[in-house]
Write an enzyme that holds these catalytic residues in place. Structure first.
Site, PDB file in Angstrom:
ATOM      1  N   GLU A  42       0.896  -1.166   0.000  1.00  0.00           N
ATOM      2  CA  GLU A  42       0.000   0.000   0.000  1.00  0.00           C
ATOM      3  C   GLU A  42       0.927   1.207   0.000  1.00  0.00           C
ATOM      4  O   GLU A  42       1.581   1.498   0.988  1.00  0.00           O
ATOM      5  CB  GLU A  42      -0.891  -0.014   1.253  1.00  0.00           C
ATOM      6  CG  GLU A  42      -1.774   1.224   1.367  1.00  0.00           C
ATOM      7  CD  GLU A  42      -2.486   1.346   2.723  1.00  0.00           C
ATOM      8  OE1 GLU A  42      -2.862   0.311   3.324  1.00  0.00           O
ATOM      9  OE2 GLU A  42      -2.644   2.484   3.185  1.00  0.00           O
ATOM     10  N   ARG A  46       0.958  10.091   1.097  1.00  0.00           N
ATOM     11  CA  ARG A  46       1.579  11.086   1.987  1.00  0.00           C
ATOM     12  C   ARG A  46       2.880  11.589   1.382  1.00  0.00           C
ATOM     13  O   ARG A  46       3.366  12.650   1.747  1.00  0.00           O
ATOM     14  CB  ARG A  46       1.881  10.446   3.345  1.00  0.00           C
ATOM     15  CG  ARG A  46       0.642  10.339   4.198  1.00  0.00           C
ATOM     16  CD  ARG A  46       0.955   9.566   5.455  1.00  0.00           C
ATOM     17  NE  ARG A  46      -0.075   8.599   5.697  1.00  0.00           N
ATOM     18  CZ  ARG A  46      -0.132   7.808   6.734  1.00  0.00           C
ATOM     19  NH1 ARG A  46       0.827   7.856   7.644  1.00  0.00           N
ATOM     20  NH2 ARG A  46      -1.116   6.972   6.876  1.00  0.00           N
ATOM     21  N   LYS A 130     -10.957  -1.262   5.885  1.00  0.00           N
ATOM     22  CA  LYS A 130      -9.761  -0.931   6.666  1.00  0.00           C
ATOM     23  C   LYS A 130     -10.259  -0.447   8.030  1.00  0.00           C
ATOM     24  O   LYS A 130     -11.343   0.146   8.131  1.00  0.00           O
ATOM     25  CB  LYS A 130      -8.999   0.179   5.957  1.00  0.00           C
ATOM     26  CG  LYS A 130      -7.824   0.779   6.756  1.00  0.00           C
ATOM     27  CD  LYS A 130      -6.980   1.686   5.873  1.00  0.00           C
ATOM     28  CE  LYS A 130      -6.072   2.586   6.700  1.00  0.00           C
ATOM     29  NZ  LYS A 130      -4.710   2.609   6.183  1.00  0.00           N
TER      30      LYS A 130
HETATM   31  C1  3PG Z   1      -1.501   3.637   7.789  1.00  0.00           C
HETATM   32  O1  3PG Z   1      -1.447   4.575   7.019  1.00  0.00           O
HETATM   33  O2  3PG Z   1      -2.234   2.672   7.589  1.00  0.00           O
HETATM   34  C2  3PG Z   1      -0.725   3.683   9.039  1.00  0.00           C
HETATM   35  O3  3PG Z   1      -0.039   4.861   9.180  1.00  0.00           O
HETATM   36  C3  3PG Z   1       0.192   2.554   9.276  1.00  0.00           C
HETATM   37  O4  3PG Z   1       0.370   2.593  10.624  1.00  0.00           O
HETATM   38  P1  3PG Z   1       1.719   2.199  11.349  1.00  0.00           P
HETATM   39  O5  3PG Z   1       2.756   3.158  10.839  1.00  0.00           O
HETATM   40  O6  3PG Z   1       1.421   2.368  12.819  1.00  0.00           O
HETATM   41  O7  3PG Z   1       2.009   0.776  10.985  1.00  0.00           O
END
Ligand code: 3PG
Length: 215
Positions: A42, A46, A130
């Site tokens: 994924e 960002r 999700k």
């Molecule tokens: C996301 O965008 O799904 C999360 O930021 C992933 O979360 P994590 O960095 O705590 O694994």
């Protein structure tokens, strides 16, 4: 279950990737994930070059299932699709984006953490949601509580998942797969620690197998 949902579920863990230097890192990262038995990504919007990253990862490893994350607008859906994204992930539930993806035939996993979100998802016939940010929103206990009135959904939690709690999540039949960035942190990517990334993927896939054998 749709083909994409089944393929993601079979892998069990989805790396959430932010690539600041796609030209430098995308191909090597794709190889590192595939070597580790985790041919899925994924790629989050960002970072501004997310569409470039998706294109380069697919070019390097055609077998990788590459989706776009943190998608906030339909314009980003178009950019992701043009780059070859095979699924879309949004942090929250935006009915406009869900409808837009469905019209384009793109699997969409919207972030849902409340009964109200689940109601909205039901109207779109979604199978997998999700759950974000997972740990901060009540974790597995809340996912299980919501699955009582909404047993039709499988859940993909992300946010706060690590090698420490991965097995707990995956042991529950309501979980389709877990997302996380712990195997693709900024430190690992910026310092091009590809072997470490591969090793973390291998450890994660071993946990998937263990959780499902016992589950
Ligand atoms: C996301 O965008 O799904 C999360 O930021 C992933 O979360 P994590 O960095 O705590 O694994």
């Amino acid at each position: 279950m749709s083909d994409m949902n089944a393929r993601i579920s079979a892998i069990g863990v989805v790396p959430v990737i932010k690539l600041n230097h796609p030209e430098r890192d995308a191909a090597a990262l794709a190889h590192a994930l595939c070597r580790g038995g985790m041919p899925v990504a994924e790629v989050t919007f960002r970072a501004s070059g997310a569409d470039t990253a998706i294109r380069l990862m697919k070019e390097a490893c055609p077998e990788i299932i590459c989706g776009a994350g943190t998608v906030l607008t339909t314009e980003q859906v178009d950019r992701a699709a043009a780059a070859g994204a095979e699924f879309i992930v949004t942090p929250g539930f935006d009915p406009e984006i869900v409808a837009y993806c469905q019209k384009k035939g793109l699997p969409i996993y919207p972030g849902c953490t409340t009964a109200t979100d689940y109601h909205a998802a039901l109207k779109f016939g979604l199978e997998v949601l999700k759950f974000f940010p997972a740990e901060q929103s009540g974790g597995l206990a809340k996912i299980k509580a919501l699955s009582a009135p909404f047993p039709m959904f499988k859940i993909m939690p992300t946010g706060g998942i690590s090698l420490k709690n991965l097995k707990d999540y995956l042991s529950s039949p309501v979980i389709c797969a877990c997302g996380g960035s712990y195997m693709v942190t900024a430190d690992l990517i910026d310092n091009q620690k590809w072997d470490e990334i591969t090793a973390l993927c291998e450890q994660s896939i071993a946990i998937v197998k263990e959780a499902r054998q016992n589950g």
